[in-house]
Design a protein around this motif. Structure first.
Motif, PDB file in Angstrom:
ATOM      1  N   THR A 253       0.829  -1.204   0.000  1.00  0.00           N
ATOM      2  CA  THR A 253       0.000   0.000   0.000  1.00  0.00           C
ATOM      3  C   THR A 253       0.863   1.253   0.000  1.00  0.00           C
ATOM      4  OG1 THR A 253      -1.652  -1.284   1.228  1.00  0.00           O
ATOM      5  CG2 THR A 253      -1.999   1.083   1.095  1.00  0.00           C
TER       6      THR A 253
ATOM      7  N   GLU B 176      -5.905  -0.454  -4.970  1.00  0.00           N
ATOM      8  CA  GLU B 176      -5.087  -1.630  -4.694  1.00  0.00           C
ATOM      9  C   GLU B 176      -5.948  -2.820  -5.083  1.00  0.00           C
ATOM     10  OE1 GLU B 176      -2.964  -3.918  -0.973  1.00  0.00           O
ATOM     11  OE2 GLU B 176      -2.738  -1.745  -1.109  1.00  0.00           O
TER      12      GLU B 176
ATOM     13  N   ASN C 254      -8.358   0.991  -1.149  1.00  0.00           N
ATOM     14  CA  ASN C 254      -7.801  -0.345  -0.932  1.00  0.00           C
ATOM     15  C   ASN C 254      -8.928  -1.150  -0.280  1.00  0.00           C
ATOM     16  OD1 ASN C 254      -6.321  -2.637  -0.363  1.00  0.00           O
ATOM     17  ND2 ASN C 254      -5.206  -1.718   1.351  1.00  0.00           N
TER      18      ASN C 254
END
Length: 278
Positions: A98, A240, A184
């Motif tokens: 990340t 992500e 994400n």
């Protein structure tokens, strides 16, 4: 007890449960946390005596490590993009992959308004705010408990982030238009659980990790739909992603009218990030 004795006991207790390098790393982290001693200081003063109270702290940590509790949850903090972050059972532990997503976003110019969806600890939003002082950063999460931690982390890192609670699967509109929307989201399929470590499965929040096998792109579909009406002209959408689902996600985004779709590999050579625009 001397540090050398403490260290020997620590290594013996965890031997066979973790690689030796990781055990050493655990000891260094706990020494800094409980003894206020750096790795070098520990190495230079093996005969230093520690208090019974400090030895008991190590013993408690050992019991938790034997039960595969992540070291970050034991000490209640971690580091992400060079910044300190508090973590607890309501938040995922930020991952190195990340950090690469943050780096990718920061490499782009003219980022004025940014929204982080599913912020957790706030690691993405706060890291962006720290490095883009002239931008306005917002972040949302479904979890009140996670948002409490995110607020603490923003204060800890001396940045301004507008946090708000929302269930992205039930949200029909966002507060304003953004230059960048980043997320994400949960993307690990149930079938992939068998590949995961016990420390993740036993302690990290399922709701922030897993999606049903039959609809693994659930969150991407919802977020991309919102992005269609809430990205400014020339705005960017960053994700992500699940390394196994890059092609499927690319097709989904194309079907929604997104262009300039770029998939980027992480340091491990896995398809881990995606960027696109309308």
């Amino acid at each position: 007890m001397k540090i050398s004795e403490l260290k020997s006991n620590f290594k013996t207790t965890l031997s066979g449960l973790y690689p030796s390098e990781e055990i050493q790393s655990f000891f260094n982290i706990l020494s800094e946390e409980y003894l206020n001693l750096s790795r070098i200081e520990v190495a230079l003063h093996p005969e230093k005596t520690i208090s019974t109270e400090d030895a008991e702290k190590f013993q408690e940590a050992l019991l938790q490590l034997k039960n595969y509790k992540p070291i970050q949850y034991i000490i209640g903090e971690t580091e992400f993009y060079g910044l300190p972050f508090k973590v607890n059972k309501h938040t995922l532990i930020p991952r190195p992959e990340t950090e690469e997503l943050v780096e990718w976003i920061l490499s782009k110019q003219k980022l004025i308004t940014i929204l982080d969806i599913g912020t957790g600890t706030g690691c993405i939003a706060i890291s962006l705010a720290k490095n883009l002082p002239n931008s306005k950063i917002s972040a949302l999460d479904i979890s009140k408990e996670a948002l409490k931690i995110a607020h603490q982390n923003a204060k800890l890192n001396k940045v301004e982030v507008e946090f708000f609670q929302a269930d992205i699967l039930k949200t029909k509109t966002l507060p304003k238009q953004y230059d960048v929307i980043v997320s994400n989201p949960p993307y690990v399929r149930e079938l992939e659980k068998k590949q995961m470590q016990q420390n993740v499965l036993k302690y990290e929040p399922d709701s922030a990790l897993f999606v049903k096998d039959e609809d693994p792109l659930l969150f991407y579909r919802a977020i991309s739909q919102l992005a269609k009406t809430n990205l400014k002209a020339n705005g960017k959408l960053f994700f992500e992603i699940n390394e196994y689902l890059a092609d499927e996600l690319t097709q989904l985004l194309k079907s929604k009218g997104f262009q300039n779709i770029e998939v980027k590999k992480d340091i491990f050579g896995k398809d881990r990030m995606l960027k696109c625009s309308l």
